[in-house]
Write an enzyme that holds these catalytic residues in place. Structure first.
Site, short mmCIF file in Angstrom:
data_model
loop_
_atom_site.label_atom_id
_atom_site.label_comp_id
_atom_site.label_asym_id
_atom_site.label_seq_id
_atom_site.Cartn_x
_atom_site.Cartn_y
_atom_site.Cartn_z
N ARG A 10 -8.58 -14.34 21.25
CA ARG A 10 -9.78 -15.12 21.61
C ARG A 10 -9.43 -16.60 21.74
O ARG A 10 -8.61 -17.13 21.00
CB ARG A 10 -10.84 -14.96 20.52
CG ARG A 10 -11.50 -13.60 20.48
CD ARG A 10 -12.33 -13.33 21.73
NE ARG A 10 -13.34 -14.37 21.96
CZ ARG A 10 -14.57 -14.29 21.48
NH1 ARG A 10 -14.95 -13.25 20.76
NH2 ARG A 10 -15.44 -15.25 21.72
N GLY A 30 -10.52 -20.70 10.81
CA GLY A 30 -9.32 -21.37 10.35
C GLY A 30 -8.28 -21.52 11.44
O GLY A 30 -7.65 -22.57 11.58
N ASP A 142 -1.21 -12.83 16.20
CA ASP A 142 -1.88 -11.65 15.67
C ASP A 142 -1.66 -10.30 16.36
O ASP A 142 -1.00 -10.21 17.38
CB ASP A 142 -3.37 -11.93 15.51
CG ASP A 142 -3.86 -11.42 14.15
OD1 ASP A 142 -3.04 -10.88 13.40
OD2 ASP A 142 -5.06 -11.54 13.87
N ASP A 508 41.71 -8.50 15.25
CA ASP A 508 41.14 -7.60 14.24
C ASP A 508 40.76 -6.30 14.98
O ASP A 508 40.60 -6.31 16.20
CB ASP A 508 39.92 -8.28 13.61
CG ASP A 508 39.08 -7.32 12.82
OD1 ASP A 508 39.65 -6.66 11.93
OD2 ASP A 508 37.86 -7.21 13.09
N ASP A 689 35.70 -10.32 13.45
CA ASP A 689 34.24 -10.31 13.35
C ASP A 689 33.68 -10.51 11.96
O ASP A 689 32.52 -10.87 11.81
CB ASP A 689 33.69 -8.98 13.88
CG ASP A 689 33.96 -7.85 12.92
OD1 ASP A 689 35.12 -7.68 12.52
OD2 ASP A 689 33.00 -7.15 12.55
C1 GDG Z 1 -7.98 -12.20 9.15
C2 GDG Z 1 -7.28 -11.43 8.02
C3 GDG Z 1 -6.61 -13.60 7.02
C4 GDG Z 1 -17.30 -15.56 6.94
N1 GDG Z 1 -18.62 -15.43 6.95
C5 GDG Z 1 -19.11 -16.50 7.58
C6 GDG Z 1 -18.06 -17.31 7.95
N2 GDG Z 1 -16.95 -16.71 7.55
C7 GDG Z 1 -15.59 -17.24 7.73
C8 GDG Z 1 -14.99 -17.62 6.41
C9 GDG Z 1 -13.51 -17.49 6.69
C10 GDG Z 1 -13.45 -16.41 7.76
O1 GDG Z 1 -14.76 -16.23 8.26
C11 GDG Z 1 -12.99 -15.07 7.20
O2 GDG Z 1 -11.63 -15.13 7.00
P1 GDG Z 1 -10.84 -14.15 6.06
O3 GDG Z 1 -9.48 -14.67 5.89
O4 GDG Z 1 -11.55 -14.02 4.78
O5 GDG Z 1 -10.85 -12.70 6.77
P2 GDG Z 1 -10.67 -12.04 8.26
O6 GDG Z 1 -11.78 -12.40 9.15
O7 GDG Z 1 -10.51 -10.58 8.02
O8 GDG Z 1 -9.31 -12.67 8.84
C12 GDG Z 1 -7.27 -12.26 6.76
C13 GDG Z 1 -7.19 -14.28 8.25
O9 GDG Z 1 -7.20 -13.41 9.37
C14 GDG Z 1 -6.42 -15.54 8.60
O10 GDG Z 1 -5.10 -15.29 8.88
O11 GDG Z 1 -6.81 -14.44 5.91
O12 GDG Z 1 -6.60 -11.59 5.75
O13 GDG Z 1 -7.93 -10.19 7.79
O14 GDG Z 1 -12.98 -18.67 7.21
O15 GDG Z 1 -15.40 -18.92 6.12
N3 GDG Z 1 -18.23 -18.48 8.57
C15 GDG Z 1 -19.48 -18.86 8.87
N4 GDG Z 1 -20.55 -18.09 8.55
C16 GDG Z 1 -20.42 -16.92 7.92
O16 GDG Z 1 -21.40 -16.22 7.65
N5 GDG Z 1 -19.67 -20.04 9.46
#
Ligand code: GDG
Length: 737
Positions: A10, A30, A142, A508, A689
């Site tokens: 995305r 993130g 990913d 070798d 080697d």
């Molecule tokens: C994958 C991997 C890995 C959640 N509810 C709301 C909201 N969120 C945001 C949180 C957080 C994100 O969504 C969820 O991130 P996670 O890391 O907990 O989980 P996945 O979506 O499964 O992400 C995971 C990640 O990728 C990064 O590499 O950590 O293990 O599965 O940021 O804040 N944000 C808002 N409203 C919500 O209701 N605004």
């Protein structure tokens, strides 16, 4: 640095239509935050799907969306509804996602899904190839795009490619279930750097590479022909300051100006200031362990009636992948559990579980983080889990306790949380109690340590570290290429060779003139090699010596009738053409009866390994043993031998999948130099080697041409990548008489 481009499923914007016109909304996740800082800094593009199916829009609207995105440095990949269905909902979410999260029972093995995955990965790769220039860097993200690195690398090898997996990489035993496991790994190995959240995932990945392809792996470097691929762990961080600042701002906002959610929560505390809130936030996904969490919370209320009316669990479940049957079932299960807990323990003034099935704006999210005393984060598998980090960052008053599953990647950085096994509801129940009763001082201490760590290693640092490693791997690769015998370097060596009157060539055998086989007896010289040796030794100017760790019986049998000198057992024995065997040193083998039983015990304990006995050395071979067990045993063996070796003046040589114990003071370098005495060779070359050949490279005269086969670090001046390249090079020399 050249440009750096991001490729992810995305784009960091979603598209909405307002009054018929497309409008972009930036994503707040993130990944978007971290990458925004990166691709703009390095003038790159972000290549991805804008989230609208191409056949659901008119061509004119699509063009308008693309134009808007282009202004933000984004390049749209167009996918039809059908492609999204089979690729994303199909292979990504019904095959890879459950398998990589150890839900093998949910995995669909549909060839059509796989075909769609390949096709869509190709669409992404083509789009990327259209916008990148030679020498650029690309960072692919990913599990949706595991084939893209190879698809780019095969078309443009001079692009440096990074790949980051956001979900766990499962253990080999689970990964191997997949019919397309080879293809996925090959796809990933197109990258130069492969990143994971944790060392465990990295380990699992390397183990799959080793077992499925048998590539040589040194620490975290995979060596394939003339390429070096690095695997490493980069635990993803969050935008710490954003959460901290938001929490501070909320704290400073007068109560009446706060959000609806916030006012509701305040009302809850008004009834009883001792009341506590436990928070749970995730996408409604079976990997997140929501039913376990609810059951543990139900048990807690069951076994601790004193907390009924005093503790509420806020369960925010964000809708996710509703089209998939397992997600629909999960939703029903969660809703039934919520209903049953609320029915059993609730009353008119008290709702034990406040359940929200929706997303909330960022502001509300931070309000929840800052108002809840305990965060209950209990996934059964989670690559990282950013919610845990966000909770910690939002606790500006330095209180709050986290109950955290040991199955989440984030646990590696949060040793101060109360760590539980999410399948152990009894333990989780106890952890809830411990969290609620934890003294404030202890809360502060634990939280402060976690906050410091997360603040330091935020998402920006994470992205920077990854890009730094990408640059480093590019340099390692270039250093290798700098030693590589290019056509120009080859020509200058051949010129020297041609102008010399006497040429001493040390070769070798295993891994240099011929490849490795499971059985060392299977690698006798083939017809091509014999012919090459004969052509090379046709000229009287060429004095060719096979210098090997093998025993003299084998080598003399193999090179019977050929005009080569033989140095065996790493330099114990020498046989000049037409002469008898001569010992180059006064070696003794009286130590063998002591050491042999030690090695034999390793043969017994390591299926597939075997012992070879030479005149002055004992060799434990583990090439046919299971790779990881072999490496482990080799390490144990070296440790065990350390003292014995010192007592008997022995040396341990670590070759390719062998541990060799031999009489001390003997090596290929010393042997070659004693062979060269009084020879007056004006061209000296040594090719080898492995580790034992490093003696040759180090000890031959400075003017010698030393060549390492393979890409590992070496004392040799040059490198050739394969046995075939060695043979081709020797062929060229043989033509110069
Ligand atoms: C994958 C991997 C890995 C959640 N509810 C709301 C909201 N969120 C945001 C949180 C957080 C994100 O969504 C969820 O991130 P996670 O890391 O907990 O989980 P996945 O979506 O499964 O992400 C995971 C990640 O990728 C990064 O590499 O950590 O293990 O599965 O940021 O804040 N944000 C808002 N409203 C919500 O209701 N605004």
């Amino acid at each position: 640095m050249k440009k750096l481009h991001i490729v992810s499923n995305r784009l960091p914007y979603s598209v909405d239509f307002v009054d018929g016109s497309p409008l972009l909304t930036p994503s707040v996740g993130g990944l978007a935050t971290g990458m925004n800082s990166v691709y703009k800094e390095y003038n790159g593009n972000w290549i991805g799907w804008p989230g609208v199916a191409s056949d659901s829009q008119s061509p004119a609207d699509l063009a308008r969306i693309d134009a808007l995105l282009e202004k933000e440095g984004c390049v749209s990949v167009h996918l039809s509804n059908h492609e999204v269905e089979e690729f994303y909902e199909g292979f990504c979410n019904n095959t890879i996602w459950p398998l990589f999260h150890y839900f093998a029972q949910y995995v669909d093995f549909h060839a059509e899904f796989w075909d769609a995955y390949v096709k869509v990965n190709q669409i992404f790769a083509h789009k990327t190839l259209e916008v990148i220039d030679d020498g650029d860097y690309v960072w692919v993200h990913d599990y949706q795009l595991m084939l893209v690195p190879e698809m780019i690398k095969s078309k443009k090898p001079n692009i440096t490619i990074g790949y980051f997996l956001h979900i766990p990489f499962p253990s080999y035993e689970v990964f191997r279930i997949l019919p397309w496991r080879d293809e996925l790994l090959k796809g990933l190995l197109g990258a130069d750097l492969i990143g994971f959240h944790t060392y465990d995932y990295e380990r699992h990945f390397l183990s799959s590479v080793r077992r499925l392809f048998g590539y040589e792996i040194t620490f975290n470097e995979i060596h394939i022909d003339d390429r070096i691929i690095l695997a490493d762990a980069f635990p993803m961080g969050i935008d710490y300051k954003k959460f901290e600042d938001a929490a501070i701002k909320i704290n400073q906002t007068p109560l009446k100006e706060r959000s609806e959610v916030h006012r509701e929560l305040e009302k809850y505390f008004l009834m009883d200031p001792d009341r506590k809130l436990v928070l749970s936030i995730d996408r409604l996904d079976y990997s997140k362990g929501i039913p376990n969490r609810l059951r543990a919370f139900g048990r807690f209320l069951e076994n601790h009636p004193e907390y009924r009316g005093k503790v509420t669990l806020i369960l925010l479940s964000v809708p996710s992948r509703n089209n998939v049957i397992h997600y629909q079932r999960l939703r029903s299960e969660v809703e039934e559990l919520v209903g049953s807990i609320n029915g059993l323990y609730g009353n008119i003034n008290y709702t034990p579980v406040w359940y929200f099935y929706r997303t909330m704006p960022f502001q509300n999210l931070v309000e929840l983080y800052s108002m809840c005393d305990v965060a209950l984060i209990t996934p059964v598998r989670d690559g990282m889990n950013l919610v845990a980090k966000e909770y910690v960052a939002s606790r500006i008053n330095k209180t709050g306790v986290m109950v955290l599953s040991e199955m989440a990647g984030v646990v590696k950085e949060m040793g101060e949380a109360i760590i539980i096994n999410p399948n152990d509801e009894n333990q989780t129940e106890k952890a809830i109690l411990q969290a609620l009763e934890m003294p404030v001082d202890e809360q502060r201490k634990r939280l402060a340590t976690m906050q410091e760590r997360l603040k330091r290693y935020d998402v920006f640092k994470w992205a920077k570290e990854f890009v730094g490693s990408l640059q480093r791997v590019n340099k390692i690769q270039k250093d290798f290429l700098a030693k590589k015998i290019t056509p120009e370097v080859g020509k200058s060596i051949i010129d020297k060779f041609e102008n010399a009157g006497k040429r001493a060539i040390f070769l070798d055998y295993d891994g240099t003139l011929t490849g490795f086989k499971a059985d060392p007896q299977e690698v006798q010289p083939d017809a091509e090699l014999k012919k090459l040796i004969d052509e090379l030794t046709e000229s009287e100017k060429n004095i060719v010596t096979i210098i090997s760790g093998r025993d003299k019986e084998t080598l003399s049998k193999w090179f019977e009738g050929h005009q080569v000198n033989l140095i065996c057992e790493h330099g114990v024995w020498l046989r000049r053409i037409g002469e008898d065997w001569n010992m180059l040193t006064n070696a003794s083998n009286s130590w063998m009866p002591t050491i042999r039983p030690v090695l034999e015990s390793y043969v017994d304990r390591t299926p597939g390994s075997f012992l070879e006995e030479k005149n002055y050395s004992l060799v434990w071979h583990f090439r046919r043993a299971e790779a990881e067990l072999g490496e482990l045993r080799a390490k144990e063996l070296r440790d065990e031998l350390t003292e014995l070796v010192a007592n008997h003046n022995l040396e341990i040589m670590e070759g390719n999948k062998v541990v060799e114990v031999k009489t001390g003071g003997i090596n290929k370098g010393a042997a070659a130099n004693s062979f060269l005495l009084n020879m007056n060779a004006d061209f000296i070359m040594g090719i080898g080697d492995d580790w034992t050949d490093e003696f040759l490279f180090k000890e031959l005269p400075e003017t010698a041409i030393t060549v390492k086969v393979g890409i590992k670090h070496t004392n040799a001046a040059y490198k050739l990548e394969t046995v075939e390249a060695v043979r081709a090079f020797l062929k060229k020399l043989s033509k110069k008489k």
